[in-house]
Design a protein around this motif. Structure first.
Motif, PDB file in Angstrom:
ATOM      1  N   MET A 295       0.776  -1.129   0.006  1.00 47.50           N
ATOM      2  CA  MET A 295       0.044   0.024  -0.006  1.00 47.50           C
ATOM      3  C   MET A 295       1.116   1.137   0.031  1.00 47.50           C
ATOM      4  SD  MET A 295      -2.936   1.170  -0.057  1.00 47.50           S
ATOM      5  CE  MET A 295      -3.759   2.644   0.678  1.00 47.50           C
ATOM      6  N   ALA A 296       1.965   1.382   0.758  1.00 48.89           N
ATOM      7  CA  ALA A 296       2.692   2.522   1.160  1.00 48.89           C
ATOM      8  C   ALA A 296       3.522   2.662  -0.366  1.00 48.89           C
ATOM      9  CB  ALA A 296       3.686   2.403   2.139  1.00 48.89           C
ATOM     10  N   SER A 297       3.979   1.584  -0.917  1.00 49.68           N
ATOM     11  CA  SER A 297       4.680   2.047  -2.089  1.00 49.68           C
ATOM     12  C   SER A 297       3.756   2.346  -3.471  1.00 49.68           C
ATOM     13  CB  SER A 297       5.114   0.406  -2.736  1.00 49.68           C
ATOM     14  OG  SER A 297       4.345  -0.520  -3.173  1.00 49.68           O
ATOM     15  N   TRP A 298       2.517   1.638  -3.330  1.00 45.49           N
ATOM     16  CA  TRP A 298       1.611   2.343  -4.465  1.00 45.49           C
ATOM     17  C   TRP A 298       1.439   3.987  -4.320  1.00 45.49           C
ATOM     18  CZ3 TRP A 298      -3.151   4.756  -3.574  1.00 45.49           C
ATOM     19  CH2 TRP A 298      -3.819   5.095  -4.615  1.00 45.49           C
ATOM     20  N   LEU A 299       1.253   4.185  -2.917  1.00 46.18           N
ATOM     21  CA  LEU A 299       1.173   5.818  -2.566  1.00 46.18           C
ATOM     22  C   LEU A 299       2.337   6.421  -3.067  1.00 46.18           C
ATOM     23  CD1 LEU A 299      -1.017   7.771  -1.590  1.00 46.18           C
ATOM     24  CD2 LEU A 299       0.316   7.200   0.821  1.00 46.18           C
ATOM     25  N   MET A 300       3.283   6.044  -2.835  1.00 43.12           N
ATOM     26  CA  MET A 300       4.550   6.807  -3.082  1.00 43.12           C
ATOM     27  C   MET A 300       4.638   6.820  -4.644  1.00 43.12           C
ATOM     28  SD  MET A 300       6.167   8.180  -0.676  1.00 43.12           S
ATOM     29  CE  MET A 300       7.469   8.556  -1.358  1.00 43.12           C
ATOM     30  N   LYS A 301       4.137   5.905  -5.204  1.00 43.75           N
ATOM     31  CA  LYS A 301       4.509   5.976  -6.874  1.00 43.75           C
ATOM     32  C   LYS A 301       3.375   7.049  -7.373  1.00 43.75           C
ATOM     33  CE  LYS A 301       6.056   1.335  -7.477  1.00 43.75           C
ATOM     34  NZ  LYS A 301       5.708   0.013  -8.024  1.00 43.75           N
ATOM     35  N   TRP A 302       2.468   6.987  -6.871  1.00 38.72           N
ATOM     36  CA  TRP A 302       1.257   8.025  -7.266  1.00 38.72           C
ATOM     37  C   TRP A 302       1.718   9.392  -6.904  1.00 38.72           C
ATOM     38  CZ3 TRP A 302      -1.629  11.518  -4.502  1.00 38.72           C
ATOM     39  CH2 TRP A 302      -2.708  12.182  -5.362  1.00 38.72           C
ATOM     40  N   MET A 303       2.197   9.616  -5.887  1.00 37.35           N
ATOM     41  CA  MET A 303       2.585  10.961  -5.411  1.00 37.35           C
ATOM     42  C   MET A 303       3.690  11.442  -6.317  1.00 37.35           C
ATOM     43  SD  MET A 303       2.689  10.608  -1.243  1.00 37.35           S
ATOM     44  CE  MET A 303       3.308  12.455  -0.927  1.00 37.35           C
ATOM     45  N   VAL A 304       4.622  10.699  -6.734  1.00 33.82           N
ATOM     46  CA  VAL A 304       5.729  11.393  -7.468  1.00 33.82           C
ATOM     47  C   VAL A 304       5.601  11.068  -8.821  1.00 33.82           C
ATOM     48  CG1 VAL A 304       7.442  10.963  -5.471  1.00 33.82           C
ATOM     49  CG2 VAL A 304       7.155   9.220  -7.239  1.00 33.82           C
ATOM     50  N   ASP A 305       4.429  10.529  -9.531  1.00 36.19           N
ATOM     51  CA  ASP A 305       4.183  10.478 -10.808  1.00 36.19           C
ATOM     52  C   ASP A 305       3.494  11.519 -11.441  1.00 36.19           C
ATOM     53  OD1 ASP A 305       4.030   9.543 -13.439  1.00 36.19           O
ATOM     54  OD2 ASP A 305       2.638   7.892 -12.897  1.00 36.19           O
ATOM     55  N   PRO A 306       4.278  12.300 -12.219  1.00 35.36           N
ATOM     56  CA  PRO A 306       3.518  13.546 -12.863  1.00 35.36           C
ATOM     57  C   PRO A 306       2.402  13.571 -13.850  1.00 35.36           C
ATOM     58  CG  PRO A 306       6.042  13.696 -13.309  1.00 35.36           C
ATOM     59  CD  PRO A 306       5.711  12.402 -12.801  1.00 35.36           C
ATOM     60  N   LYS A 307       2.270  11.956 -14.289  1.00 35.72           N
ATOM     61  CA  LYS A 307       1.232  11.651 -15.295  1.00 35.72           C
ATOM     62  C   LYS A 307      -0.182  11.537 -14.294  1.00 35.72           C
ATOM     63  CE  LYS A 307       4.085   9.459 -18.295  1.00 35.72           C
ATOM     64  NZ  LYS A 307       4.807   8.408 -18.706  1.00 35.72           N
ATOM     65  N   ARG A 308       0.146  11.138 -12.917  1.00 31.94           N
ATOM     66  CA  ARG A 308      -1.140  10.880 -12.244  1.00 31.94           C
ATOM     67  C   ARG A 308      -1.479  11.953 -11.362  1.00 31.94           C
ATOM     68  NH1 ARG A 308      -0.008   4.604 -10.874  1.00 31.94           N
ATOM     69  NH2 ARG A 308       0.185   3.876 -12.893  1.00 31.94           N
TER      70      ARG A 308
END
Length: 85
Positions: free
Chosen positions: A1-14
């Motif tokens: 869950m935490a890794s998904w949230l971090m990926k979402w936070m730093v992805d400029p496309k999302r």
């Protein structure tokens, strides 16, 4: 869950805040003649090192020239002229 949230936070496309941050950083880098991708360090990430090895020599040389010019401008406390940005 935490890794998904971090990926979402730093992805400029999302995430629009990440896109705004990337755009702001890109505008600041442009004053020195750099691109956003020039910030990637090949000594830190082996994937970046491999990608740079696969690029044509002219592209890598242009990147190195941009980095040298940016360091020189930074030491002089100057920006690149507007016509070259």
């Amino acid at each position: 869950m935490a890794s998904w949230l971090m990926k979402w936070m730093v992805d400029p496309k999302r995430n629009w805040l990440a896109a705004l941050h990337k755009r702001t950083i890109s505008n600041r880098l442009r004053k020195y003649g750099l691109r956003y991708d020039d910030l990637y360090d090949p000594m830190y990430d082996l994937d970046i090192k491999e990608a740079l090895n696969r690029l044509p020599r002219e592209v890598v040389d242009a990147r190195n020239q941009r980095l040298k010019r940016a360091m020189d401008l930074s030491m002089k406390h100057e920006y690149l002229p507007d016509d070259l940005q």
